[in-house]
Write a protein that holds these residues in place. Structure first.
Motif, PDB file in Angstrom:
ATOM      1  N   TYR A 132       0.813  -1.220   0.000  1.00  0.00           N
ATOM      2  CA  TYR A 132       0.000   0.000   0.000  1.00  0.00           C
ATOM      3  C   TYR A 132       0.853   1.280   0.000  1.00  0.00           C
ATOM      4  O   TYR A 132       0.338   2.358   0.301  1.00  0.00           O
ATOM      5  CB  TYR A 132      -0.909   0.013   1.233  1.00  0.00           C
ATOM      6  N   LYS A 133       2.118   1.193  -0.348  1.00  0.00           N
ATOM      7  CA  LYS A 133       3.017   2.342  -0.216  1.00  0.00           C
ATOM      8  C   LYS A 133       2.615   3.550  -1.051  1.00  0.00           C
ATOM      9  O   LYS A 133       2.917   4.682  -0.688  1.00  0.00           O
ATOM     10  CB  LYS A 133       4.449   1.932  -0.516  1.00  0.00           C
ATOM     11  N   GLU A 134       1.912   3.361  -2.151  1.00  0.00           N
ATOM     12  CA  GLU A 134       1.498   4.481  -3.004  1.00  0.00           C
ATOM     13  C   GLU A 134       0.237   5.183  -2.487  1.00  0.00           C
ATOM     14  O   GLU A 134      -0.192   6.176  -3.051  1.00  0.00           O
ATOM     15  CB  GLU A 134       1.263   3.992  -4.437  1.00  0.00           C
ATOM     16  N   THR A 135      -0.316   4.690  -1.391  1.00  0.00           N
ATOM     17  CA  THR A 135      -1.555   5.223  -0.833  1.00  0.00           C
ATOM     18  C   THR A 135      -1.328   6.501  -0.034  1.00  0.00           C
ATOM     19  O   THR A 135      -2.242   7.307   0.117  1.00  0.00           O
ATOM     20  CB  THR A 135      -2.211   4.152   0.065  1.00  0.00           C
ATOM     21  N   TRP A 136      -0.106   6.701   0.458  1.00  0.00           N
ATOM     22  CA  TRP A 136       0.150   7.748   1.444  1.00  0.00           C
ATOM     23  C   TRP A 136       0.959   8.910   0.874  1.00  0.00           C
ATOM     24  O   TRP A 136       1.806   8.729   0.010  1.00  0.00           O
ATOM     25  CB  TRP A 136       0.907   7.140   2.633  1.00  0.00           C
ATOM     26  N   VAL A 137       0.734  10.094   1.409  1.00  0.00           N
ATOM     27  CA  VAL A 137       1.543  11.268   1.079  1.00  0.00           C
ATOM     28  C   VAL A 137       2.954  11.023   1.623  1.00  0.00           C
ATOM     29  O   VAL A 137       3.111  10.660   2.796  1.00  0.00           O
ATOM     30  CB  VAL A 137       0.943  12.549   1.705  1.00  0.00           C
ATOM     31  N   ASP A 138       3.948  11.200   0.777  1.00  0.00           N
ATOM     32  CA  ASP A 138       5.335  11.017   1.206  1.00  0.00           C
ATOM     33  C   ASP A 138       5.645  11.923   2.393  1.00  0.00           C
ATOM     34  O   ASP A 138       5.312  13.114   2.380  1.00  0.00           O
ATOM     35  CB  ASP A 138       6.305  11.335   0.064  1.00  0.00           C
ATOM     36  N   GLY A 139       6.271  11.358   3.414  1.00  0.00           N
ATOM     37  CA  GLY A 139       6.667  12.129   4.590  1.00  0.00           C
ATOM     38  C   GLY A 139       5.547  12.443   5.564  1.00  0.00           C
ATOM     39  O   GLY A 139       5.766  13.175   6.522  1.00  0.00           O
ATOM     40  N   SER A 140       4.346  11.899   5.340  1.00  0.00           N
ATOM     41  CA  SER A 140       3.215  12.259   6.206  1.00  0.00           C
ATOM     42  C   SER A 140       3.078  11.363   7.441  1.00  0.00           C
ATOM     43  O   SER A 140       2.302  11.678   8.345  1.00  0.00           O
ATOM     44  CB  SER A 140       1.901  12.220   5.420  1.00  0.00           C
ATOM     45  N   LEU A 141       3.831  10.293   7.501  1.00  0.00           N
ATOM     46  CA  LEU A 141       3.742   9.385   8.650  1.00  0.00           C
ATOM     47  C   LEU A 141       4.264  10.087   9.902  1.00  0.00           C
ATOM     48  O   LEU A 141       5.375  10.626   9.910  1.00  0.00           O
ATOM     49  CB  LEU A 141       4.564   8.130   8.374  1.00  0.00           C
ATOM     50  N   GLN A 142       3.444  10.127  10.922  1.00  0.00           N
ATOM     51  CA  GLN A 142       3.806  10.764  12.188  1.00  0.00           C
ATOM     52  C   GLN A 142       3.561   9.781  13.322  1.00  0.00           C
ATOM     53  O   GLN A 142       2.482   9.182  13.405  1.00  0.00           O
ATOM     54  CB  GLN A 142       2.963  12.020  12.427  1.00  0.00           C
ATOM     55  N   ASP A 143       4.536   9.615  14.208  1.00  0.00           N
ATOM     56  CA  ASP A 143       4.386   8.780  15.393  1.00  0.00           C
ATOM     57  C   ASP A 143       4.466   9.654  16.628  1.00  0.00           C
ATOM     58  O   ASP A 143       5.227  10.632  16.662  1.00  0.00           O
ATOM     59  CB  ASP A 143       5.492   7.729  15.466  1.00  0.00           C
TER      60      ASP A 143
END
Length: 100
Positions: free
Chosen positions: A82-93
């Motif tokens: 599913y890597k193409e599903t997300w905005v690059d750099g938008s993952l926040q923990d």
């Protein structure tokens, strides 16, 4: 007690169904294999974000869980699918220390 929270922003509106499918799949996978009690949800206002969270009793247990997850090829296969599903750099923990 700590709460781990992860958010990711959906790349396109047309990707939203895939993002929801992924959210359910990864939550089910983590709960089945690691018994984390993870839950997921959708941000109601603002950007189209998916949220995941779980509570954990210690930072040592969090480190152990993370080490196991980082060695889990099936987990990474799911992420890659599913890597193409997300905005690059938008993952926040975020890790929140919960008050008694």
């Amino acid at each position: 007690m700590f709460r781990f929270v992860r958010t990711a922003t959906v790349r396109y509106g047309a990707s939203y169904p895939a993002a929801l499918k992924f959210a359910g799949e990864v939550t089910a996978y983590v709960n089945k294999h690691y018994e984390m009690g993870m839950r997921c949800g959708v941000e109601m206002y603002g950007a189209p974000r998916i949220h995941w969270h779980f509570d954990i009793d210690s930072l040592d247990r969090m480190q152990q869980f993370n080490a196991k997850l980082m060695a889990d090829r099936d987990y990474f296969g799911l992420l890659d699918k599913y890597k193409e599903t997300w905005v690059d750099g938008s993952l926040q923990d975020m890790l929140v220390a919960l008050q008694p």
